[in-house]
Write an enzyme that holds these catalytic residues in place. Sequence first.
Site, PDB file in Angstrom:
ATOM      1  N   ARG A 103       6.330  10.927  -7.826  1.00 29.42           N
ATOM      2  CA  ARG A 103       6.389   9.987  -6.933  1.00 29.42           C
ATOM      3  C   ARG A 103       5.605   8.699  -7.328  1.00 29.42           C
ATOM      4  O   ARG A 103       4.560   8.720  -7.734  1.00 29.42           O
ATOM      5  CB  ARG A 103       5.403  10.574  -5.699  1.00 29.42           C
ATOM      6  N   HIS A 149       3.420   0.119  -1.611  1.00 30.69           N
ATOM      7  CA  HIS A 149       2.122   0.904  -1.574  1.00 30.69           C
ATOM      8  C   HIS A 149       0.828  -0.283  -1.839  1.00 30.69           C
ATOM      9  O   HIS A 149       0.241  -0.211  -2.614  1.00 30.69           O
ATOM     10  CB  HIS A 149       1.937   1.765  -2.611  1.00 30.69           C
ATOM     11  N   GLU A 196       0.997   4.927   3.941  1.00 29.29           N
ATOM     12  CA  GLU A 196      -0.142   4.982   4.891  1.00 29.29           C
ATOM     13  C   GLU A 196      -0.182   3.575   5.700  1.00 29.29           C
ATOM     14  O   GLU A 196      -1.164   2.775   5.243  1.00 29.29           O
ATOM     15  CB  GLU A 196      -1.237   5.151   4.032  1.00 29.29           C
ATOM     16  N   ASN A 336       0.355  12.458   3.531  1.00 23.28           N
ATOM     17  CA  ASN A 336      -0.896  12.502   2.610  1.00 23.28           C
ATOM     18  C   ASN A 336      -2.123  12.927   3.390  1.00 23.28           C
ATOM     19  O   ASN A 336      -2.440  12.372   4.462  1.00 23.28           O
ATOM     20  CB  ASN A 336      -1.392  10.870   2.306  1.00 23.28           C
ATOM     21  N   TYR A 338      -6.099  14.534   2.853  1.00 25.76           N
ATOM     22  CA  TYR A 338      -7.410  15.008   1.987  1.00 25.76           C
ATOM     23  C   TYR A 338      -8.417  15.911   2.592  1.00 25.76           C
ATOM     24  O   TYR A 338      -9.000  16.652   2.124  1.00 25.76           O
ATOM     25  CB  TYR A 338      -7.882  13.769   1.515  1.00 25.76           C
ATOM     26  N   GLU A 406       0.809  13.454  -0.976  1.00 24.26           N
ATOM     27  CA  GLU A 406      -0.615  13.405  -1.673  1.00 24.26           C
ATOM     28  C   GLU A 406      -1.493  14.160  -1.098  1.00 24.26           C
ATOM     29  O   GLU A 406      -1.685  14.454   0.200  1.00 24.26           O
ATOM     30  CB  GLU A 406      -1.070  11.899  -1.294  1.00 24.26           C
TER      31      GLU A 406
END
Length: 503
Positions: A103, A149, A196, A336, A338, A406
Amino acid sequence: MSQEASMFSAADVAVTYSHSLGHDLPVEELRLPEDFGWGAATAAYQIEGAASQDGKGKSVWDTYSHLQPSRTNGQHADVSCDHYNRMPEDVDLMASLGIEVYRFSISWSRVIPLGGRNDPVNEKGLAFYNDLINRLVARGIKPVVTLYHWDTPQALYDRYGGLLDTAEFRADFARYARLCFTQFGDRVRKWVTFNEPYITSIFAHLNGTLAPGHCREAGTDTKTEPWRVGHTILLSHTDVVLMYACEFQPSQKGDISIVLNGHFYEPFDAGSPADRAAAKRRMVFYIGWFGDPVFLGRDYPAEMRSYLGSRLPEFMPEERDLLRQAAPLNAFYGMNHYSTKYARKLSEPPAEDDWTGNIEESSVNSEGKEVGPASAMGWLRVAPEGFRKLLGWVWERYHVPIIVTENGCPCVGEDDLATAVDDKFRQRYLGLYLDAISRAIYEDGVAVKGYYVWSLMDNYEWSAGYGPRYGIVHVDYETLKRTPKNSALYLRDTFKRRRGVSS
Ligand code: PNW
């Protein structure tokens, strides 16, 4: 204290490591489906360098990273990993690591230097991405392409404020997207419009820690700008999904969607109904903001409408039609993710530009319990159970197959090559998060289809510069030598193991 503003800052980096491996959650190496695809992700500005090579125009990041005094830890990405000039070597490296999906993002101002719908195209920019895609395909690596992005062409920002002018941005983005589908769509089967939107809206137009750095101190209207930016992104996304479906999908046979990030939120005090409601509300304000219009094809969540009032733009009747038409065409939910945080209801009145629903977030709860061991970024804690819950939350709300676009973490001390290569903390983080995916699939019935680690290689971490290293490949920024970390080998092996287990 809310940690949002420090999410990208260098000041956040020096967290000590003492307890980080102290947790004893074992990695269980739980199975994954045979057709589950894995890969690695990057973004143009973070790795390419070649900031003005071969006719590339400036983006807002080229400007922001050169501001004096520096807002980016004194660092810019003029050279960064120099991926633009080392791309063949990088593709070979990916192949040697068994990476199946790559990606990456296209730099808009590399292919249309001034960005606008009547501005000239840069053939050399197109040639670079064509070469990259051809090399990937030749090695059996599937390209997944992000159109945006965070690197708006600077000329569009200068002309009309970039994302702040919905009509202008929509028209220019549609032309850029059409160019990419026309040029690359015969070989690219998966497209992401925006990466995002929450981060672009809040961090770039409220907290000011990302380009173009709008914030209260800069004198911009933080009450309304983030919501206008989000609105522009949603409508631009919708236009391009419909364009792809009508004009390109029938012959090119690919998929398109958006990538949304978000933490999972637990209540600060699990015994407090107010905090339990705060945790739920925080996720609606974070993810529902974009997820509801995109995947449900309807207005912003009701909680947001009532809290934000006239700060939140309206969708016109014809725009609602577009949202409705486009919703089922979004083929996957790009996630995404985390970490997990605690959310607490605040009792004092909110700031006039509050964007959270009057909520404070932290990594420690009312009993002093940390949500998980800290990585090299204080906010990024190892909390795989929250990941599993978020997968469930998204599935329940949207019922779209999820691709984790991600996930990853930076470890402490990785400037040192030996420490970076022996990245046990990252291996454990990745192992636990893959176990969480397995549980989500087999125990909770969630459709999770793929996983892309952030990131292929260490790179320019926006405002935090070259401090945090998220790569599964170490980059020496002096020599630009790439060295795979053990986590890269771990991923190759664990996917073999996990997918080899029959059900
Ligand atoms: C992502 N959060 O940003 C971006 O897509 C990457 O470009 C970036 O390098 C990577 O994550 C690591 O930071 C995020 O607040 C920004 O949860 C904020 C959050 C997550 C990801």
